[in-house]
Design a protein around this motif. Structure first.
Motif, mmCIF file in Angstrom:
data_model
loop_
_atom_site.group_PDB
_atom_site.id
_atom_site.type_symbol
_atom_site.label_atom_id
_atom_site.label_comp_id
_atom_site.label_asym_id
_atom_site.label_seq_id
_atom_site.Cartn_x
_atom_site.Cartn_y
_atom_site.Cartn_z
ATOM 1 N N GLU A 27 0.842 -1.193 0.000
ATOM 2 C CA GLU A 27 0.000 0.000 0.000
ATOM 3 C C GLU A 27 0.879 1.245 0.000
ATOM 4 O OE1 GLU A 27 -2.623 -0.105 3.291
ATOM 5 O OE2 GLU A 27 -3.509 -2.033 2.761
ATOM 6 N N ALA A 31 -2.633 6.396 -2.673
ATOM 7 C CA ALA A 31 -3.922 5.734 -2.950
ATOM 8 C C ALA A 31 -3.911 4.358 -2.284
ATOM 9 C CB ALA A 31 -4.154 5.614 -4.448
ATOM 10 N N ARG A 34 -6.218 1.538 -3.619
ATOM 11 C CA ARG A 34 -6.287 1.319 -5.066
ATOM 12 C C ARG A 34 -6.220 -0.160 -5.410
ATOM 13 N NH1 ARG A 34 -1.601 2.661 -9.553
ATOM 14 N NH2 ARG A 34 -2.697 1.709 -11.323
ATOM 15 N N LYS A 35 -7.110 -0.610 -6.253
ATOM 16 C CA LYS A 35 -7.068 -1.978 -6.782
ATOM 17 C C LYS A 35 -6.303 -1.937 -8.102
ATOM 18 C CE LYS A 35 -11.388 -3.606 -4.676
ATOM 19 N NZ LYS A 35 -10.722 -3.705 -3.417
ATOM 20 N N ARG A 36 -5.273 -2.743 -8.211
ATOM 21 C CA ARG A 36 -4.367 -2.692 -9.347
ATOM 22 C C ARG A 36 -4.586 -3.871 -10.298
ATOM 23 N NH1 ARG A 36 0.088 0.602 -8.160
ATOM 24 N NH2 ARG A 36 0.124 1.377 -6.011
ATOM 25 N N LYS A 103 -5.717 -6.531 -3.056
ATOM 26 C CA LYS A 103 -5.999 -5.272 -3.761
ATOM 27 C C LYS A 103 -5.713 -5.405 -5.264
ATOM 28 C CE LYS A 103 -5.836 -2.090 0.096
ATOM 29 N NZ LYS A 103 -5.887 -3.119 1.129
ATOM 30 N N ASP A 105 -7.587 -5.719 -8.966
ATOM 31 C CA ASP A 105 -8.847 -5.506 -9.661
ATOM 32 C C ASP A 105 -9.222 -6.816 -10.361
ATOM 33 O OD1 ASP A 105 -10.912 -4.858 -11.456
ATOM 34 O OD2 ASP A 105 -10.192 -2.807 -11.669
ATOM 35 N N GLU A 271 -6.710 -0.115 -18.486
ATOM 36 C CA GLU A 271 -7.338 0.250 -17.208
ATOM 37 C C GLU A 271 -8.494 1.218 -17.431
ATOM 38 O OE1 GLU A 271 -5.349 0.613 -13.337
ATOM 39 O OE2 GLU A 271 -3.545 0.971 -14.518
#
Length: 274
Positions: A27, A31, A34-36, A103, A105, A271
């Motif tokens: 982290e 952010a 944030r989902k990466r 985290k 996406d 993205e």
């Protein structure tokens, strides 16, 4: 950076298990929630080995682009199709299951393969909804479908432009043309095949550039979005094409190094469009 390791056992393995290693970005204060995207890197090696030049060097590049990176040490000979594609499907599903924890996406899980591993990555891209793959590992098609493909000088066709040794190791020494046709991936592209970033060199002496051209043509016919780069010079197995991955017969080809910033831009638009 945090690391995660997972052994993957699937039907059809004669040796194993496969090993999934995750490189997770910690982290950051800018952010923290944030989902990466996640990129699973599969190194090439003709389905008989896995080249370390095409694994961690690529994974570190994807991390620098803001993605979580994973390396899959998948099955090679004497294991045969579909063992390795089942392993890759299970890897995608496993990451998707842990998306909240890591985290990630879950709608941005991308598979990257070089050379014969390009065939592996693209195999999941076209066979994710085939019972031979998903049913054998107790998953659903939606769980194992990758959201994007990154294919570096990939093996695609078992036809006229085949890299014959890859298909022998994938299917066995006594492989027939009918069996090769059954894993010639240009024949199985559908409207549901994930979008792709593809690069190759015109002078590739091992895996002819027609492999990428055949795939791109099949994707265009099915209205699947792709980005294709053909460089005018450079041999096979370039990886980053720089000093980091050169030596032992592998080249530094400055022009081909542009695939890294190009795929970074592709990922940025990937993205934004998801």
């Amino acid at each position: 950076m945090n690391t995660e390791k997972k052994e993957i056992i699937v039907p059809g393995q004669l040796t194993g298990p496969a090993l999934l290693t995750g490189y997770l970005i910690k982290e950051v204060s800018v952010a923290p929630e944030r989902k990466r995207p996640a990129v699973i890197v599969c190194a090439g090696g003709g389905y008989w080995q896995r080249s370390d030049r095409e694994s961690e060097p690529l994974a570190l590049q994807f991390m620098a682009m803001g993605c979580h990176a994973f390396i899959l040490d998948y099955s090679v000979a004497p294991n045969h199709f579909p063992a390795s594609v089942r392993e890759l499907g299970e890897a995608v599903a496993y990451i998707r299951e842990h998306a909240a924890e890591w985290k990630v996406d879950p709608a941005k899980i991308i598979v990257c393969g070089s050379s014969a591993a390009g065939h592996l990555a693209c195999s999941l891209g076209v066979f994710w909804d085939n019972e031979l793959v998903y049913d054998a590992i107790g998953r659903t098609p939606a769980q194992i479908r990758p959201d994007g493909l990154i294919l570096c000088y990939p093996v695609i066709t078992g036809g006229e432009y085949a890299h014959v040794n890859s298909f022998k190791r994938l299917l066995g020494d006594d492989v027939t043309q009918e069996q090769r046709d059954a894993v010639s991936l240009e024949n199985f592209v559908t409207e549901q095949t994930p979008r792709a970033f593809i690069w190759h060199t015109y002078t590739d002496e091992n895996v002819p550039v027609e492999n990428s051209l055949l795939l791109a043509a099949a994707m265009k016919r099915k209205n699947v979005n792709f980005e294709l780069h053909i460089y005018p010079t450079g041999g096979h197995g370039l990886s980053l094409a720089d000093e980091e991955t050169a030596g032992n017969g592998f080249q530094v080809v400055e022009q081909c190094q542009s695939w890294i910033p190009l795929v970074k831009m592709w990922l940025k638009h990937f993205e934004a469009s998801c």
